[in-house]
Design a protein around this motif. Structure first.
Motif, mmCIF file in Angstrom:
data_model
loop_
_atom_site.group_PDB
_atom_site.id
_atom_site.type_symbol
_atom_site.label_atom_id
_atom_site.label_comp_id
_atom_site.label_asym_id
_atom_site.label_seq_id
_atom_site.Cartn_x
_atom_site.Cartn_y
_atom_site.Cartn_z
ATOM 1 N N LEU A 140 -0.494 -2.073 7.624
ATOM 2 C CA LEU A 140 -0.146 -2.238 6.212
ATOM 3 C C LEU A 140 0.608 -1.035 5.649
ATOM 4 O O LEU A 140 0.988 -1.038 4.483
ATOM 5 C CB LEU A 140 -1.420 -2.452 5.386
ATOM 6 C CG LEU A 140 -2.278 -3.644 5.798
ATOM 7 C CD1 LEU A 140 -3.567 -3.659 4.983
ATOM 8 C CD2 LEU A 140 -1.512 -4.940 5.622
ATOM 9 N N SER A 141 0.793 -0.037 6.491
ATOM 10 C CA SER A 141 1.423 1.203 6.030
ATOM 11 C C SER A 141 2.732 0.937 5.286
ATOM 12 O O SER A 141 3.568 0.137 5.727
ATOM 13 C CB SER A 141 1.698 2.094 7.244
ATOM 14 O OG SER A 141 2.606 3.107 6.902
ATOM 15 N N TYR A 164 -1.181 4.506 12.058
ATOM 16 C CA TYR A 164 -1.672 3.467 12.967
ATOM 17 C C TYR A 164 -1.820 2.111 12.281
ATOM 18 O O TYR A 164 -2.149 1.121 12.928
ATOM 19 C CB TYR A 164 -3.052 3.882 13.512
ATOM 20 C CG TYR A 164 -3.982 4.318 12.400
ATOM 21 C CD1 TYR A 164 -4.757 3.401 11.712
ATOM 22 C CD2 TYR A 164 -4.043 5.650 12.001
ATOM 23 C CE1 TYR A 164 -5.582 3.796 10.677
ATOM 24 C CE2 TYR A 164 -4.855 6.060 10.966
ATOM 25 C CZ TYR A 164 -5.630 5.123 10.304
ATOM 26 O OH TYR A 164 -6.431 5.509 9.267
ATOM 27 N N CYS A 165 -1.590 2.082 10.964
ATOM 28 C CA CYS A 165 -1.996 0.886 10.204
ATOM 29 C C CYS A 165 -0.840 -0.091 9.996
ATOM 30 O O CYS A 165 0.268 0.303 9.613
ATOM 31 C CB CYS A 165 -2.551 1.330 8.849
ATOM 32 S SG CYS A 165 -3.027 -0.072 7.823
ATOM 33 N N ARG A 222 -2.837 10.587 8.566
ATOM 34 C CA ARG A 222 -3.036 9.960 7.255
ATOM 35 C C ARG A 222 -2.579 10.827 6.088
ATOM 36 O O ARG A 222 -2.396 10.321 4.977
ATOM 37 C CB ARG A 222 -4.526 9.635 7.016
ATOM 38 C CG ARG A 222 -5.204 8.913 8.129
ATOM 39 C CD ARG A 222 -6.506 8.309 7.681
ATOM 40 N NE ARG A 222 -6.267 7.158 6.823
ATOM 41 C CZ ARG A 222 -7.225 6.443 6.265
ATOM 42 N NH1 ARG A 222 -8.484 6.785 6.454
ATOM 43 N NH2 ARG A 222 -6.943 5.404 5.510
ATOM 44 N N ILE A 225 -6.604 -1.555 -0.952
ATOM 45 C CA ILE A 225 -5.514 -0.788 -0.362
ATOM 46 C C ILE A 225 -5.198 0.331 -1.356
ATOM 47 O O ILE A 225 -5.765 0.360 -2.460
ATOM 48 C CB ILE A 225 -4.251 -1.651 -0.074
ATOM 49 C CG1 ILE A 225 -3.717 -2.303 -1.343
ATOM 50 C CG2 ILE A 225 -4.541 -2.672 1.003
ATOM 51 C CD1 ILE A 225 -2.371 -2.995 -1.145
ATOM 52 N N THR A 226 -4.334 1.237 -0.975
ATOM 53 C CA THR A 226 -4.052 2.369 -1.860
ATOM 54 C C THR A 226 -2.984 1.968 -2.861
ATOM 55 O O THR A 226 -1.782 2.002 -2.582
ATOM 56 C CB THR A 226 -3.615 3.599 -1.045
ATOM 57 O OG1 THR A 226 -4.544 3.790 0.024
ATOM 58 C CG2 THR A 226 -3.589 4.848 -1.911
ATOM 59 N N GLY A 256 -0.237 4.071 1.029
ATOM 60 C CA GLY A 256 -0.643 4.856 2.197
ATOM 61 C C GLY A 256 0.408 4.739 3.292
ATOM 62 O O GLY A 256 1.146 3.753 3.358
ATOM 63 N N LYS A 257 0.445 5.771 4.138
ATOM 64 C CA LYS A 257 1.431 5.757 5.234
ATOM 65 C C LYS A 257 0.743 5.999 6.573
ATOM 66 O O LYS A 257 1.353 6.554 7.498
ATOM 67 C CB LYS A 257 2.486 6.827 4.981
ATOM 68 C CG LYS A 257 3.337 6.548 3.730
ATOM 69 C CD LYS A 257 4.504 7.512 3.651
ATOM 70 C CE LYS A 257 5.423 7.174 2.487
ATOM 71 N NZ LYS A 257 4.755 7.280 1.181
ATOM 72 N N CYS A 258 -0.508 5.599 6.647
ATOM 73 C CA CYS A 258 -1.304 5.881 7.849
ATOM 74 C C CYS A 258 -0.578 5.375 9.095
ATOM 75 O O CYS A 258 -0.156 4.214 9.156
ATOM 76 C CB CYS A 258 -2.684 5.264 7.697
ATOM 77 S SG CYS A 258 -3.466 5.756 6.138
ATOM 78 N N HIS A 262 -3.693 10.888 1.600
ATOM 79 C CA HIS A 262 -5.140 11.012 1.815
ATOM 80 C C HIS A 262 -5.563 12.411 2.285
ATOM 81 O O HIS A 262 -4.827 13.084 2.985
ATOM 82 C CB HIS A 262 -5.611 9.964 2.823
ATOM 83 C CG HIS A 262 -5.240 8.572 2.426
ATOM 84 N ND1 HIS A 262 -5.498 8.077 1.171
ATOM 85 C CD2 HIS A 262 -4.603 7.580 3.106
ATOM 86 C CE1 HIS A 262 -5.044 6.823 1.103
ATOM 87 N NE2 HIS A 262 -4.493 6.506 2.253
ATOM 88 N N CYS A 266 0.842 -1.191 0.000
ATOM 89 C CA CYS A 266 0.000 0.000 0.000
ATOM 90 C C CYS A 266 0.879 1.244 0.000
ATOM 91 O O CYS A 266 1.873 1.301 0.731
ATOM 92 C CB CYS A 266 -0.871 -0.013 1.263
ATOM 93 S SG CYS A 266 -1.986 1.393 1.387
HETATM 94 S S1 SF4 Z 1 -5.253 2.545 6.409
HETATM 95 FE FE1 SF4 Z 1 -5.550 1.891 4.255
HETATM 96 S S2 SF4 Z 1 -4.456 3.442 3.046
HETATM 97 FE FE2 SF4 Z 1 -3.718 3.658 5.140
HETATM 98 S S3 SF4 Z 1 -1.862 2.377 5.176
HETATM 99 FE FE3 SF4 Z 1 -3.575 1.093 5.895
HETATM 100 S S4 SF4 Z 1 -4.328 0.019 4.055
HETATM 101 FE FE4 SF4 Z 1 -3.013 1.722 3.350
#
Ligand code: SF4
Length: 359
Positions: free
Chosen positions: A61-62, A58-59, A171, A106-107, A54-56, A179, A52
């Protein structure tokens, strides 16, 4: 069964990752849920070796979190990868257990067309409703029409943060992520236009630095647009930017759960709640006897999620935002009277025992 090793990771649309709980429901993984909870939603996640963008903060998957995408935990657990055809076959033989499927984007640019393709494949193979958890940053309104055409009936938009400042900090610009707060809300509005009122809603996560008043206002905003809210309690993902961030206090989470329920049911409104100077809920603005009855039924503390055709919550995400055990935050089953007694003590912030107790 084909659980692919990290080395042989394949990508969507032929392969998806699946929550550990869903893998248990479909018999890919062995295990028993705490207190015999049952999951009726198969939660799927698109997968690409590049992960992904994205670099959120808390996530799990960032893109900013170390590790290969296919082995990154998400919401504390592993999401093993399976071939979509194999998943379809499993669902076909477990129609009594599976009441909904949810596909999370995912992004990543190719996720847009792949989400449509996977949705089409699932809907043409098994008669199970499909929700999509979408990524507004990648989408135009015509994509929403395509999602509907592909057979999806419900849409979730994970706004996650209750205020524009927090959204940007965790985010957007604050993490050099892509985002934008306004785009997420505009997309939610478009989703409600395309899928109809009650068929789109937002996810919010409590414990990111917002006040209870701010969270209640965000939930009310969604309700006033015609949507509903699925609520999460922040839980730190190991090795993420927020690995050391504390959980929200239990009393805060219980009050916000109750507020969310009252707002979504139309029984209460955020602008009729009263708050102390720090933004903590002091009063829910409905008669105490009515509120007592609602708490006693335990419904506000159950997981809020997409329903199956029977109208019951199918996506109950057992233990999705707290480890299994007596301190579970979202109940994936109806709380017992003992659970409700504990919830009441938690709401008052005196679980270990308070003078006076309830009321
Ligand atoms: S919240 Fe969504 S966009 Fe942000 S890092 Fe996680 S999967 Fe990627």
């Amino acid at each position: 069964m084909t659980e692919l090793s990290e080395k042989h990771v394949e990508q969507s649309p032929d392969f998806v990752r699946m929550s550990l709980a869903a893998a248990m429901t479909l018999g890919f993984k062995r295990g028993i849920f705490y207190r015999n909870a049952r999951l009726h939603c198969i939660n799927l996640l698109l997968t690409y070796p590049e992960g992904c963008v994205g670099k959120c903060a808390y996530c799990g998957l960032s893109g900013a979190r170390s590790g290969e995408y296919g082995s990154k935990s998400f919401i504390r657990v592993q999401w093993p990868t399976y071939a979509i055809e194999e998943i379809i076959e499993r669902i076909s033989t477990r129609r009594d257990r599976v009441k909904r499927i949810c596909i999370s984007m995912i992004t990543r640019r190719q996720a847009v067309e792949d989400t449509k393709e996977i949705c089409r494949r699932l809907r043409s193979s098994v008669d199970v409703p499909v929700s999509l958890l979408i990524c507004p940053t990648l989408l135009e309104r015509r994509d929403l029409l395509d999602f509907r055409e592909a057979g999806a009936d419900k849409i979730g938009v994970a706004i996650d943060l209750a205020t524009p400042e927090l959204f940007d900090r965790f985010r957007g610009g604050g993490v050099k992520g892509p985002h934008e707060w306004k785009r997420y809300w505009r997309c939610l509005s478009d989703c409600l236009g395309v899928f109809g009122q009650g068929n789109a809603g937002a996810h919010f996560m409590v414990g990111m630095g917002e006040t209870e008043r701010e969270m209640c206002r965000a939930i009310q905003r969604v309700k006033d647009m015609g949507g509903e809210t699925h609520l999460f309690s922040f839980y730190p993902e190991g090795n993420s930017r927020m690995a050391d961030h504390p959980l929200p206090p239990m009393d805060t989470y219980r009050r916000v759960q109750l507020a969310r329920y009252l707002i979504d049911q139309g029984t209460g409104r955020a602008d009729r709640f009263s708050f102390d100077p720090l933004g903590t809920i002091e009063d829910f603005g409905i008669r105490p006897e009515e509120l007592d009855g609602i708490i006693d039924r335990g419904e506000p503390f159950r997981t809020s999620g997409c329903v199956g055709r029977d109208g019951e919550v199918a996506c109950n995400r057992p233990f999705g935002n707290s480890p299994p055990g007596p301190d579970i935050r979202n109940f994936p089953f109806p709380p017992t009277s003992e659970d409700v007694a504990r919830i009441r003590a938690q709401m008052l912030g005196c679980e270990g025992g308070c003078d006076g107790g309830r009321d």
